[in-house]
Design a protein around this motif. Structure first.
Motif, PDB file in Angstrom:
ATOM      1  N   PRO A   7       0.800  -1.230   0.000  1.00 55.91           N
ATOM      2  CA  PRO A   7       0.000   0.000   0.000  1.00 55.91           C
ATOM      3  C   PRO A   7       0.833   1.280   0.000  1.00 55.91           C
ATOM      4  N   VAL A   8       2.153   1.211   0.305  1.00 57.21           N
ATOM      5  CA  VAL A   8       2.879   2.456   0.539  1.00 57.21           C
ATOM      6  C   VAL A   8       4.189   2.578  -0.260  1.00 57.21           C
ATOM      7  N   GLY A  48       9.716   4.722   1.941  1.00 60.40           N
ATOM      8  CA  GLY A  48      11.116   4.496   2.291  1.00 60.40           C
ATOM      9  C   GLY A  48      11.438   3.024   2.435  1.00 60.40           C
ATOM     10  N   LEU A  49      12.514   2.753   3.123  1.00 59.65           N
ATOM     11  CA  LEU A  49      12.933   1.363   3.278  1.00 59.65           C
ATOM     12  C   LEU A  49      11.844   0.585   4.003  1.00 59.65           C
ATOM     13  N   LEU A  51      10.482  -1.421   6.675  1.00 60.29           N
ATOM     14  CA  LEU A  51      10.894  -1.661   8.068  1.00 60.29           C
ATOM     15  C   LEU A  51      10.839  -3.143   8.419  1.00 60.29           C
ATOM     16  N   LEU A  52       9.981  -3.866   7.717  1.00 56.34           N
ATOM     17  CA  LEU A  52       9.864  -5.296   8.032  1.00 56.34           C
ATOM     18  C   LEU A  52      11.059  -6.097   7.497  1.00 56.34           C
ATOM     19  N   MET A  54      13.996  -5.103   8.238  1.00 49.78           N
ATOM     20  CA  MET A  54      15.059  -4.892   9.240  1.00 49.78           C
ATOM     21  C   MET A  54      14.590  -5.175  10.654  1.00 49.78           C
ATOM     22  N   PRO A  92       9.355  10.004   2.860  1.00 47.49           N
ATOM     23  CA  PRO A  92      10.276  10.015   4.002  1.00 47.49           C
ATOM     24  C   PRO A  92      11.483   9.100   3.782  1.00 47.49           C
ATOM     25  N   ALA A  93      12.567   9.411   4.467  1.00 46.03           N
ATOM     26  CA  ALA A  93      13.757   8.545   4.582  1.00 46.03           C
ATOM     27  C   ALA A  93      14.205   7.960   3.231  1.00 46.03           C
ATOM     28  N   GLU A 119      14.944   9.754   9.805  1.00 49.25           N
ATOM     29  CA  GLU A 119      15.407   8.568  10.532  1.00 49.25           C
ATOM     30  C   GLU A 119      15.432   8.754  12.039  1.00 49.25           C
ATOM     31  N   LEU A 122      12.600   7.757  14.114  1.00 49.96           N
ATOM     32  CA  LEU A 122      12.383   6.314  14.305  1.00 49.96           C
ATOM     33  C   LEU A 122      13.378   5.754  15.316  1.00 49.96           C
ATOM     34  N   PRO A 127      22.445   6.749   7.343  1.00 45.96           N
ATOM     35  CA  PRO A 127      23.827   6.369   7.033  1.00 45.96           C
ATOM     36  C   PRO A 127      24.585   7.528   6.398  1.00 45.96           C
ATOM     37  N   PHE A 218      25.830  -1.639   9.296  1.00 46.20           N
ATOM     38  CA  PHE A 218      24.368  -1.649   9.300  1.00 46.20           C
ATOM     39  C   PHE A 218      23.847  -2.844  10.091  1.00 46.20           C
ATOM     40  N   ILE A 222      21.589  -2.446  13.349  1.00 44.70           N
ATOM     41  CA  ILE A 222      20.160  -2.786  13.293  1.00 44.70           C
ATOM     42  C   ILE A 222      19.852  -3.989  14.193  1.00 44.70           C
ATOM     43  N   TYR A 234       7.975   2.076  16.815  1.00 39.24           N
ATOM     44  CA  TYR A 234       7.548   2.859  15.648  1.00 39.24           C
ATOM     45  C   TYR A 234       6.470   2.115  14.852  1.00 39.24           C
ATOM     46  N   LYS A 239       0.570   1.277  13.526  1.00 41.96           N
ATOM     47  CA  LYS A 239      -0.639   0.457  13.650  1.00 41.96           C
ATOM     48  C   LYS A 239      -1.733   1.198  14.412  1.00 41.96           C
TER      49      LYS A 239
HETATM   50  C1  LIG Z   1      25.850   2.673  11.236  1.00 40.22           C
HETATM   51  C2  LIG Z   1      24.853   2.424  10.105  1.00 40.22           C
HETATM   52  C3  LIG Z   1      23.546   2.994  10.436  1.00 40.22           C
HETATM   53  C4  LIG Z   1      22.438   2.481   9.620  1.00 40.22           C
HETATM   54  C5  LIG Z   1      21.190   2.782  10.307  1.00 40.22           C
HETATM   55  C6  LIG Z   1      19.968   2.266   9.655  1.00 40.22           C
HETATM   56  C7  LIG Z   1      19.561   3.081   8.488  1.00 40.22           C
HETATM   57  C8  LIG Z   1      18.169   2.840   8.096  1.00 40.22           C
HETATM   58  C9  LIG Z   1      17.700   3.907   7.177  1.00 40.22           C
HETATM   59  C10 LIG Z   1      16.253   3.860   7.064  1.00 40.22           C
HETATM   60  C11 LIG Z   1      15.602   4.401   6.083  1.00 40.22           C
HETATM   61  C12 LIG Z   1      14.134   4.321   5.941  1.00 40.22           C
HETATM   62  O1  LIG Z   1      13.621   4.554   4.893  1.00 40.22           O
HETATM   63  S1  LIG Z   1      13.220   3.882   7.285  1.00 40.22           S
HETATM   64  C13 LIG Z   1      11.521   4.021   6.842  1.00 40.22           C
HETATM   65  C14 LIG Z   1      11.020   5.419   7.097  1.00 40.22           C
HETATM   66  N1  LIG Z   1       9.657   5.495   6.702  1.00 40.22           N
HETATM   67  C15 LIG Z   1       8.713   6.079   7.447  1.00 40.22           C
HETATM   68  O2  LIG Z   1       8.972   6.605   8.529  1.00 40.22           O
HETATM   69  C16 LIG Z   1       7.322   6.017   6.914  1.00 40.22           C
HETATM   70  C17 LIG Z   1       6.398   5.317   7.826  1.00 40.22           C
HETATM   71  N2  LIG Z   1       5.056   5.283   7.255  1.00 40.22           N
HETATM   72  C18 LIG Z   1       4.200   6.311   7.362  1.00 40.22           C
HETATM   73  O3  LIG Z   1       4.487   7.373   7.909  1.00 40.22           O
HETATM   74  C19 LIG Z   1       2.844   6.082   6.807  1.00 40.22           C
HETATM   75  O4  LIG Z   1       2.630   4.668   6.654  1.00 40.22           O
HETATM   76  C20 LIG Z   1       2.601   6.762   5.433  1.00 40.22           C
HETATM   77  C21 LIG Z   1       3.693   6.444   4.428  1.00 40.22           C
HETATM   78  C22 LIG Z   1       2.506   8.287   5.639  1.00 40.22           C
HETATM   79  C23 LIG Z   1       1.277   6.255   4.855  1.00 40.22           C
HETATM   80  O5  LIG Z   1       0.243   6.429   5.763  1.00 40.22           O
HETATM   81  P1  LIG Z   1      -1.154   5.711   5.553  1.00 40.22           P
HETATM   82  O6  LIG Z   1      -2.069   6.177   6.647  1.00 40.22           O
HETATM   83  O7  LIG Z   1      -1.591   5.890   4.133  1.00 40.22           O
HETATM   84  O8  LIG Z   1      -0.844   4.144   5.665  1.00 40.22           O
HETATM   85  P2  LIG Z   1      -0.497   3.306   6.981  1.00 40.22           P
HETATM   86  O9  LIG Z   1      -1.761   2.728   7.512  1.00 40.22           O
HETATM   87  O10 LIG Z   1       0.361   4.074   7.908  1.00 40.22           O
HETATM   88  O11 LIG Z   1       0.414   2.160   6.349  1.00 40.22           O
HETATM   89  C24 LIG Z   1      -0.124   1.083   5.598  1.00 40.22           C
HETATM   90  C25 LIG Z   1       0.651  -0.175   5.945  1.00 40.22           C
HETATM   91  O12 LIG Z   1       2.001  -0.026   5.510  1.00 40.22           O
HETATM   92  C26 LIG Z   1       2.889  -0.216   6.594  1.00 40.22           C
HETATM   93  N3  LIG Z   1       4.062   0.632   6.403  1.00 40.22           N
HETATM   94  C27 LIG Z   1       4.126   1.950   6.290  1.00 40.22           C
HETATM   95  N4  LIG Z   1       5.374   2.373   6.098  1.00 40.22           N
HETATM   96  C28 LIG Z   1       6.148   1.268   6.079  1.00 40.22           C
HETATM   97  C29 LIG Z   1       7.550   1.031   5.909  1.00 40.22           C
HETATM   98  N5  LIG Z   1       8.422   2.013   5.708  1.00 40.22           N
HETATM   99  N6  LIG Z   1       7.972  -0.233   5.974  1.00 40.22           N
HETATM  100  C30 LIG Z   1       7.108  -1.250   6.165  1.00 40.22           C
HETATM  101  N7  LIG Z   1       5.809  -1.093   6.332  1.00 40.22           N
HETATM  102  C31 LIG Z   1       5.309   0.157   6.283  1.00 40.22           C
HETATM  103  C32 LIG Z   1       2.070   0.177   7.818  1.00 40.22           C
HETATM  104  O13 LIG Z   1       2.609  -0.386   8.994  1.00 40.22           O
HETATM  105  C33 LIG Z   1       0.734  -0.417   7.456  1.00 40.22           C
HETATM  106  O14 LIG Z   1       0.789  -1.810   7.664  1.00 40.22           O
HETATM  107  P3  LIG Z   1      -0.463  -2.675   8.156  1.00 40.22           P
HETATM  108  O15 LIG Z   1      -0.888  -2.064   9.456  1.00 40.22           O
HETATM  109  O16 LIG Z   1       0.066  -4.064   8.281  1.00 40.22           O
HETATM  110  O17 LIG Z   1      -1.486  -2.507   7.057  1.00 40.22           O
END
Ligand SMILES: CCCCCCCCC/C=C/C(=O)SCCNC(=O)CCNC(=O)[C@H](O)C(C)(C)COP(=O)(O)OP(=O)(O)OC[C@H]1O[C@@H](n2cnc3c(N)ncnc32)[C@H](O)[C@@H]1OP(=O)(O)O
Length: 243
Positions: A7-8, A48-49, A51-52, A54, A92-93, A119, A122, A127, A218, A222, A234, A239
């Motif tokens: 969905p996203v 973005g990445l 989350l499931l 990691m 995002p991210a 990031e 969360l 990185p 990483f 993680i 987060y 949820k």
């Molecule tokens: C030293 C080295 C250092 C290294 C250190 C490590 C480095 C890591 C770097 C990380 C980079 C990243 O990108 S980290 C990811 C950052 N992303 C985010 O923060 C976005 C999070 N998501 C949101 O804010 C929202 O979902 C948004 C995108 C606005 C959409 O909102 P909506 O209301 O339309 O939808 P939701 O109901 O929230 O989401 C629908 C479903 O998708 C899931 N979902 C949403 N975003 C998801 C995601 N990123 N990954 C997985 N699943 C996600 C939700 O849990 C729901 O799952 P169900 O409940 O099962 O349906």
């Protein structure tokens, strides 16, 4: 290139692999000179990445995942094609990183379509190569604030800080991206490609010189209990927001 991973549009391992294969095909087909990256998920460019990928995964899986993230970034960032982001949703991210790796970014003017490296919100960290790309785009001081505070810039702020190049009404994102493409394609490919490489190679090289170490970092980071806990909190928040 319309991203479709409902969905996203999260960048799961499978989706990253699909994007990589598609990009490779386009790069190898000499009839293509540019691509516009946009989303097929209403209101979301990419969450973005994934989350499931990691959370609760074993080190081998995390390592494989991170290698694919690196690979996609290098491929987009150094692409010989003109790459334009038609950003028609929140990014995002990792979604922001993908946008930042384009040559030009057009963002739809909707206050919900925020963009940034969030990031820290969360409990994780961007990185060094995410950070480098942001610094290259908006400058050191703005990046310093944005990264620490995990800013997600709404369109007007995004334009002001320079994280996007243009903000246009939502129904004009694709047409604007196409006219920007025409402008970029008017430049001889070889000159533009060499110039792009000149500008971007030092940033890419920083990762290329230490890809394995970056993967190990990483995985170590993680896998920490405290980080897994932050991710759990987060994901629960996401949820609850729904319920
Ligand atoms: C030293 C080295 C250092 C290294 C250190 C490590 C480095 C890591 C770097 C990380 C980079 C990243 O990108 S980290 C990811 C950052 N992303 C985010 O923060 C976005 C999070 N998501 C949101 O804010 C929202 O979902 C948004 C995108 C606005 C959409 O909102 P909506 O209301 O339309 O939808 P939701 O109901 O929230 O989401 C629908 C479903 O998708 C899931 N979902 C949403 N975003 C998801 C995601 N990123 N990954 C997985 N699943 C996600 C939700 O849990 C729901 O799952 P169900 O409940 O099962 O349906």
């Amino acid at each position: 290139m319309k991203m479709r991973n409902p969905p996203v549009n999260s960048l799961s391992l499978e989706f990253l692999t699909e994007l990589l294969i598609s990009l490779e095909k386009l790069e190898n087909d000499k009839t293509f000179r540019g691509i516009i990256i946009t989303s097929d998920c209403p209101g979301i460019f990419s969450a973005g990445l994934d989350l499931l990928e990691m959370y609760g995964r074993d080190p081998a899986h995390c390592a494989e995942y991170w290698k694919a993230v690196q690979e996609l970034w290098l491929r987009v960032y150094l692409s010989n094609l003109v790459v334009i982001g038609a950003i028609n949703g929140i990014s995002p991210a990792g979604g922001c990183l993908l946008s930042l790796s384009c040559d030009y970014r057009v963002l739809a003017n909707n206050p919900k379509y925020a963009i940034g490296l969030n990031e820290t919100l969360l409990g994780i960290i961007a990185p060094f190569w995410f950070k480098d790309v942001l610094v290259n785009t908006i400058g050191h001081r703005a990046a310093e604030r944005a990264l620490q505070l995990g800013f997600l810039f709404p369109p007007s702020d995004a334009l002001q800080v320079g994280i996007v190049d243009q903000v246009v009404p939502e129904d004009q994102v694709q047409s604007t991206a196409r006219s920007v493409m025409a402008q970029w394609l008017a430049i001889p490919d070889h000159a533009r490609q060499l110039t792009k490489n000149l500008v971007r190679k030092p940033t890419a090289d920083r990762l290329l010189q230490q890809r394995d170490a970056d993967i190990q970092n990483f995985v170590r980071f993680i896998s920490r209990d405290s980080i897994q806990k932050s991710l759990h909190v987060y994901l629960e928040k996401l949820k609850q927001k729904k319920g």
